[in-house]
Design a protein around this motif. Structure first.
Motif, short mmCIF file in Angstrom:
data_model
loop_
_atom_site.label_atom_id
_atom_site.label_comp_id
_atom_site.label_asym_id
_atom_site.label_seq_id
_atom_site.Cartn_x
_atom_site.Cartn_y
_atom_site.Cartn_z
N PRO A 148 0.81 -1.23 0.00
CA PRO A 148 0.00 0.00 0.00
C PRO A 148 0.84 1.28 0.00
O PRO A 148 0.37 2.33 -0.44
N ASP A 149 2.07 1.20 0.48
CA ASP A 149 2.93 2.39 0.56
C ASP A 149 3.84 2.44 -0.67
O ASP A 149 4.68 1.55 -0.86
N PRO A 150 3.73 3.45 -1.53
CA PRO A 150 4.54 3.51 -2.75
C PRO A 150 6.04 3.60 -2.47
O PRO A 150 6.84 3.06 -3.24
N ASN A 151 6.43 4.26 -1.39
CA ASN A 151 7.86 4.33 -1.06
C ASN A 151 8.42 2.95 -0.73
O ASN A 151 9.53 2.61 -1.12
N SER A 152 7.62 2.15 -0.03
CA SER A 152 8.04 0.78 0.27
C SER A 152 8.11 -0.06 -0.99
O SER A 152 8.99 -0.92 -1.14
N THR A 153 7.19 0.18 -1.91
CA THR A 153 7.21 -0.53 -3.19
C THR A 153 8.50 -0.26 -3.94
O THR A 153 9.16 -1.18 -4.44
N ALA A 205 11.36 0.88 -2.70
CA ALA A 205 12.49 0.34 -1.95
C ALA A 205 12.64 -1.16 -2.18
O ALA A 205 13.75 -1.68 -2.30
N ASP A 206 11.52 -1.86 -2.23
CA ASP A 206 11.54 -3.31 -2.47
C ASP A 206 12.07 -3.61 -3.87
O ASP A 206 12.85 -4.54 -4.06
N LEU A 207 11.64 -2.82 -4.87
CA LEU A 207 12.13 -3.03 -6.23
C LEU A 207 13.63 -2.77 -6.32
O LEU A 207 14.36 -3.52 -6.98
N ILE A 208 14.09 -1.72 -5.68
CA ILE A 208 15.52 -1.42 -5.66
C ILE A 208 16.31 -2.60 -5.11
O ILE A 208 17.33 -3.03 -5.67
N LEU A 218 16.03 -5.78 -7.55
CA LEU A 218 16.79 -5.60 -8.78
C LEU A 218 18.30 -5.51 -8.52
O LEU A 218 19.10 -5.56 -9.46
N GLY A 219 18.68 -5.37 -7.25
CA GLY A 219 20.10 -5.29 -6.91
C GLY A 219 20.72 -3.95 -7.25
O GLY A 219 21.91 -3.87 -7.58
N ILE A 220 19.92 -2.88 -7.14
CA ILE A 220 20.40 -1.54 -7.47
C ILE A 220 20.89 -0.84 -6.20
O ILE A 220 20.25 -0.94 -5.15
N SER A 221 21.97 -0.13 -6.31
CA SER A 221 22.47 0.68 -5.20
C SER A 221 21.91 2.10 -5.35
O SER A 221 22.14 2.76 -6.37
N SER A 222 21.17 2.56 -4.35
CA SER A 222 20.53 3.88 -4.42
C SER A 222 21.04 4.76 -3.29
O SER A 222 20.94 4.39 -2.12
N PRO A 223 21.55 5.96 -3.62
CA PRO A 223 22.05 6.86 -2.58
C PRO A 223 20.94 7.54 -1.78
O PRO A 223 21.17 7.99 -0.67
N SER A 224 19.73 7.61 -2.38
CA SER A 224 18.64 8.33 -1.72
C SER A 224 17.30 7.79 -2.19
O SER A 224 17.13 7.50 -3.39
N PRO A 225 16.31 7.65 -1.28
CA PRO A 225 14.98 7.20 -1.70
C PRO A 225 14.36 8.07 -2.79
O PRO A 225 13.57 7.58 -3.60
N SER A 226 14.71 9.35 -2.81
CA SER A 226 14.13 10.25 -3.82
C SER A 226 14.59 9.90 -5.23
O SER A 226 13.97 10.32 -6.20
N GLN A 227 15.66 9.12 -5.35
CA GLN A 227 16.18 8.75 -6.66
C GLN A 227 15.76 7.34 -7.09
O GLN A 227 16.12 6.89 -8.17
N ASN A 228 15.02 6.66 -6.24
CA ASN A 228 14.70 5.25 -6.50
C ASN A 228 14.01 5.03 -7.84
O ASN A 228 14.40 4.16 -8.63
N LEU A 229 12.95 5.80 -8.12
CA LEU A 229 12.17 5.57 -9.34
C LEU A 229 13.02 5.83 -10.57
O LEU A 229 12.98 5.05 -11.54
N ALA A 230 13.80 6.90 -10.57
CA ALA A 230 14.66 7.21 -11.72
C ALA A 230 15.69 6.11 -11.93
O ALA A 230 15.97 5.71 -13.08
N ALA A 254 -5.56 -2.33 -4.01
CA ALA A 254 -5.30 -1.97 -2.61
C ALA A 254 -4.51 -0.68 -2.49
O ALA A 254 -4.62 0.03 -1.51
N GLY A 255 -3.68 -0.37 -3.48
CA GLY A 255 -2.88 0.85 -3.41
C GLY A 255 -2.85 1.60 -4.72
O GLY A 255 -1.86 2.26 -5.06
N ASN A 256 -3.96 1.48 -5.45
CA ASN A 256 -4.02 2.01 -6.80
C ASN A 256 -3.69 3.50 -6.87
O ASN A 256 -2.76 3.92 -7.56
N ARG A 257 -4.42 4.32 -6.15
CA ARG A 257 -4.28 5.77 -6.28
C ARG A 257 -2.89 6.24 -5.85
O ARG A 257 -2.29 7.12 -6.46
N ASP A 258 -2.37 5.65 -4.77
CA ASP A 258 -1.07 6.09 -4.25
C ASP A 258 0.07 5.74 -5.20
O ASP A 258 1.14 6.35 -5.13
N HIS A 259 -0.15 4.77 -6.08
CA HIS A 259 0.91 4.33 -6.99
C HIS A 259 0.75 4.90 -8.40
O HIS A 259 1.50 4.51 -9.30
N GLU A 260 -0.18 5.80 -8.61
CA GLU A 260 -0.44 6.30 -9.96
C GLU A 260 0.81 6.91 -10.60
O GLU A 260 1.06 6.72 -11.79
#
Length: 416
Positions: A163-168, A170-173, A176-188, A208-214
């Motif tokens: 339900p939490d897009p930030n957790s989504t 973070a889980d993908l990062i 996928l085995g990606i190293s991310s310096p900041s949560p704000s850069q995760n999607l990029a 369950a989390g449709n709108r928050d993940h748009e």
């Protein structure tokens, strides 16, 4: 390659890892190779079908680990034959199926599977929404599709949507085995990775989390990359509504065909019904696999597999299994008052009157058309070229007194 050769190959694979199948598991593998159902296997070797299913799931999981691809009862033959012929099995660098269920029993859907395989492999569609009402088989369909095309991807990730897009993100990062310096850069960073690697990402239970993940859906669907996102949901995400086209597509999963419904019942054991009774059963309950499984259980428990008494009970009291009411209730709970009005009207007036907005007290014709579109997408109304109508199971639900005890689902049939 026959069943005995397949068993020898499996034993050879497992022996290299100091593992082995017990006698019962060997029987399950041999009979699964012959495409027998779990119920048929249970009848032959004298165990409960649920226990056989559990042992089977252990076998498929063990083979998945050994071969590096997802193995199920359904694709056992094709996977082992490919391995036996020394053809390259393109093992994903990572395949993280999370808690995706074992879909060993799957009926029909060949046309839809073929269509989506073409979308993904030939048309290189970036984002696909698999839509339909509860119990229609969206999850099983998506898992089956992913298993069929898994060797075309470097990485596969399956998740029930957080339900939490930030957790989504973070889980993908992490997956996928990606190293991310900041949560704000995760999607990029994820999008950049999807450009460089061919990945398949599946999100189940998206409502369950449709709108928050748009925003996540919009970016993954609209940005150029070589990967594919699949979302499984009762309701179409807004990003898909807006971006629908060459690279973003949606499939509304239809009901099972009557022949596939019969196969579903056959897999559950012996049932007694005439052709007319089978037809009446499927006309009443439709081709929703989950609902049909519940009806099959009721017929077994209450009438020893006879279908006629179940149909008679429905005709006398508009009876539905309580579990069916529980499945349908969320769909009726989420309706707005105008949507309830439209359903009530369609229950008695299949041809839409030009004055329908005024009759319902809805001021906008566009609003009525929008409501009809949403209700149709959710599987709550159907249409022919000239008529709208309620599926029989929805009509039965609205007539069922116990189902209607919840005030939030009450709809007065016959008068909006």
């Amino acid at each position: 390659m026959n069943a005995e050769a397949a068993l020898a190959l499996v034993n050879q694979l497992l022996a290299a890892e100091s593992k082995h199948l017990n006698r019962t598991q060997e029987q399950i593998l041999l009979l699964s190779w012959e495409e027998q159902t779990y119920q048929q296997i249970a009848d032959q070797i004298g165990y409960d079908s649920d226990y056989i299913r559990e042992l089977g799931a252990e076998i498929w999981q063990t083979l998945s680990t050994s071969l590096g691809v997802r193995v199920s009862k359904k694709n056992l033959v094709s996977v082992l034959r490919r391995y036996h012929q020394n053809l390259p099995v393109k093992t994903p660098v990572r395949h993280d199926w999370g808690d995706a269920e074992d879909v060993s029993i799957f009926f029909g859907r060949l046309q839809e599977l073929t269509q989506l395989e073409a979308w993904i492999l030939a048309d290189r569609v970036r984002a696909i929404a698999i839509l339909g009402m509860e119990g229609i088989g969206k999850t099983a369909f998506a898992i089956t599709l992913a298993e069929e095309i898994q060797t075309n991807f470097e990485q596969i990730i399956w998740r029930r949507l957080n339900p939490d897009p930030n957790s989504t993100l973070a889980d993908l990062i992490h997956s996928l085995g990606i190293s991310s310096p900041s949560p704000s850069q995760n999607l990029a960073l994820i999008i950049d990775y999807l450009r460089r690697h061919r990945c398949l990402i599946i999100f189940d239970q998206v409502e369950a989390g449709n709108r928050d993940h748009e925003e996540i859906f919009r970016r993954l669907a609209s940005t150029q990359h070589q990967s594919c996102l699949i979302v499984v949901s009762r309701v179409q995400p807004q990003a898909f509504v807006l971006l629908e086209g060459e690279k973003v597509r949606s499939l509304f999963l239809p009901e099972l065909a009557p022949a596939d419904c019969r196969e579903l019942f056959n897999a559950r054991g012996d049932f007694q019904a005439s052709e007319a009774e089978w037809q009446a059963l499927f006309e009443l309950y439709g081709g929703n696999p989950l609902i049909l499984n519940l009806v099959a259980s009721s017929a077994k428990q209450l009438f020893n597999g006879a279908i006629a008494p179940l149909l008679q009970l429905y005709q006398q009291q508009a009876w539905l299994p309580n579990a069916v009411c529980q499945i349908l209730m969320p769909h009726l709970n989420q309706l707005s008052n105008p949507e309830r009005q439209v359903i009530a009207w369609i229950s008695t007036q299949t041809r839409l009157d030009q004055d329908l907005p005024n009759l319902l007290g809805i001021t906008s014709v566009n609003q009525v058309l929008g409501i009809l579109e949403v209700l149709q997408q959710r599987g709550l109304i159907y249409r022919t070229p000239n008529y709208w109508y309620l599926p029989p199971i929805i009509h039965a639900y609205l007539q069922h007194e116990d189902c209607q005890k919840s005030e939030s689902t009450q709809i007065s049939l016959g008068k909006p």
